[in-house]
Design a protein around this motif. Structure first.
Motif, PDB file in Angstrom:
ATOM      1  N   GLU A  79      39.133  30.382  40.945  1.00 38.25           N
ATOM      2  CA  GLU A  79      39.137  31.327  39.827  1.00 38.25           C
ATOM      3  C   GLU A  79      38.107  32.443  39.965  1.00 38.25           C
ATOM      4  N   TRP A  80      37.077  32.205  40.758  1.00 39.75           N
ATOM      5  CA  TRP A  80      36.018  33.202  40.906  1.00 39.75           C
ATOM      6  C   TRP A  80      35.952  33.793  42.311  1.00 39.75           C
ATOM      7  N   LYS A 251      34.280  41.829  40.843  1.00 41.57           N
ATOM      8  CA  LYS A 251      35.308  42.289  39.903  1.00 41.57           C
ATOM      9  C   LYS A 251      36.053  41.079  39.341  1.00 41.57           C
ATOM     10  N   LYS A 252      35.960  40.900  38.044  1.00 40.02           N
ATOM     11  CA  LYS A 252      36.635  39.790  37.371  1.00 40.02           C
ATOM     12  C   LYS A 252      37.253  40.303  36.083  1.00 40.02           C
ATOM     13  N   ASN A 253      38.538  40.030  35.890  1.00 34.30           N
ATOM     14  CA  ASN A 253      39.263  40.507  34.707  1.00 34.30           C
ATOM     15  C   ASN A 253      39.139  42.013  34.559  1.00 34.30           C
ATOM     16  N   ILE A 285      37.485  37.920  46.624  1.00 32.94           N
ATOM     17  CA  ILE A 285      37.299  38.756  45.435  1.00 32.94           C
ATOM     18  C   ILE A 285      36.656  40.085  45.799  1.00 32.94           C
TER      19      ILE A 285
END
Length: 356
Positions: A79-80, A251-253, A285
């Motif tokens: 998820e990360w 960068k997340k969401n 990511i």
């Protein structure tokens, strides 16, 4: 692994650019460093999620083995694509000596640093990377790039002799980082339900290189970037922040999240090759480095990938009814394609997808 044709850094090319550490002392900044996209994507607030923290001791010590920690490791990778690793077993004196020698190297006079500068058309040595045209925007950073493993790939012309301990320090640090990475591969195989021997076979002849980064302060810090947004084109990266200035953002969401590094923690991130090998289960990511207005920032990134002759294809256990998500490609060809373009998000990996 017997010839220098296995050297992944020989697959890259980059143009020479001005020394940023020298430019930082001037009030005049070239337009090539101004990045209008810096403020386009929103930045997460300080109250939003922080990077997962994984305790390696809990995963390796027979008396402390924690299945919940293994679950957290898998969740971080899925998820990360990033996590901080604590209790990793690398002695504090090794960490501190590595930081100290990095700082001392970048304090040397420019003439002495440029004695190990990159040769025209190459990327190993002191300089910059991913510069392919005289028009493209530039990163506000100077870097030192070196091959570490296998040892026959080392070109000692580019290894600093000042400070006098630099070579031994880097060698000791890289060996210990490699052992940590080997542990992580085994734990990742367990999380994924992959035969550990298959994972071992992929990385039996693991290759290792470092990128040592110096980000000078900049009076117009909000207009420049230290490192362009990208994902790493390897399997696994280990980052050590060499001073107390944060600057890594992930960068997340669709927001940029500042990583607040814990003292002596290692920051681990999944690379494109691992995303291919796991058929998209683990995510590489997009990340970047921002600049501080008043203080310099230093870090060392250690990159790990399989022998460049290895074919990158998903482990069979991870291929479901949807089939393979990426083209089969050798590590050598992926590295060549990755180095051929400028850093630009996840473009290199996107081009490998079988279904867009």
């Amino acid at each position: 692994m017997s010839s220098k044709s296995t050297n992944p850094l020989e697959l890259g090319r980059s143009l020479s650019v001005p020394n940023v550490q020298e430019l930082a002392q001037s009030d005049q900044i070239s337009e090539r460093y101004f990045r209008p996209e810096v403020d386009v994507a929103p930045v997460a607030s300080i109250d939003e999620d922080e990077l997962p923290v994984i305790d390696l001791m809990k995963l390796l010590n027979p008396e402390l083995i924690d299945k919940d920690e293994l679950f957290r490791l898998g969740l971080a990778c899925k998820e990360w694509g990033f996590f901080q690793l604590i209790n990793h077993g690398i002695p504090e004196e090794v960490i501190e000596k590595t930081k100290d020698d990095i700082k001392k190297f970048f304090k040397l006079p420019l003439k002495e640093k440029e004695a190990i500068k990159q040769l025209p058309g190459h990327i190993e040595g002191y300089g910059q990377i991913f510069v392919h045209s005289e028009e493209q925007k530039l990163d506000w950073a100077d870097v030192l790039i070196l091959n570490i493993q296998p040892s026959q790939n080392r070109d000692m012309r580019f290894w600093p002799t000042n400070p006098t301990t630099f070579r031994d320090t880097l060698d000791t640090y890289a060996i210990k980082i490699g052992k940590v990475v080997d542990c992580l591969y085994g734990l990742m195989a367990e999380d994924l339900g992959v035969d550990p021997q298959d994972m071992l076979n992929i990385f039996r002849d693991q290759m290792q290189s470092v990128r040592i980064n110096y980000y000078p302060p900049c009076k117009q810090a909000k207009k420049v970037l230290g490192l362009s947004p990208h994902s790493d084109g390897i399997a696994l990266t280990v980052l050590l922040q060499a001073n107390d200035v944060n600057g890594l953002q992930i960068k997340k969401n669709d927001k940029w999240l500042l990583v607040k590094s814990k003292p002596n923690a290692l920051i681990i991130n999944i690379g494109d090759m691992m995303e291919i090998l796991t058929n998209g289960k683990y995510k590489s990511i997009e990340h970047r480095a921002i600049i501080n207005m008043e203080e310099e920032r230093l870090s060392i990134a250690t990159f790990h990938l399989p022998s460049i002759d290895v074919l990158l294809r998903p482990f069979p256990e991870l291929v479901n009814s949807d089939g393979e998500l990426y083209k089969t490609i050798s590590a050598k060809e992926y590295t060549r394609e990755y180095f051929a373009g400028k850093l630009n998000g996840k473009n290199a990996l996107e081009s490998m997808k079988l279904r867009k």
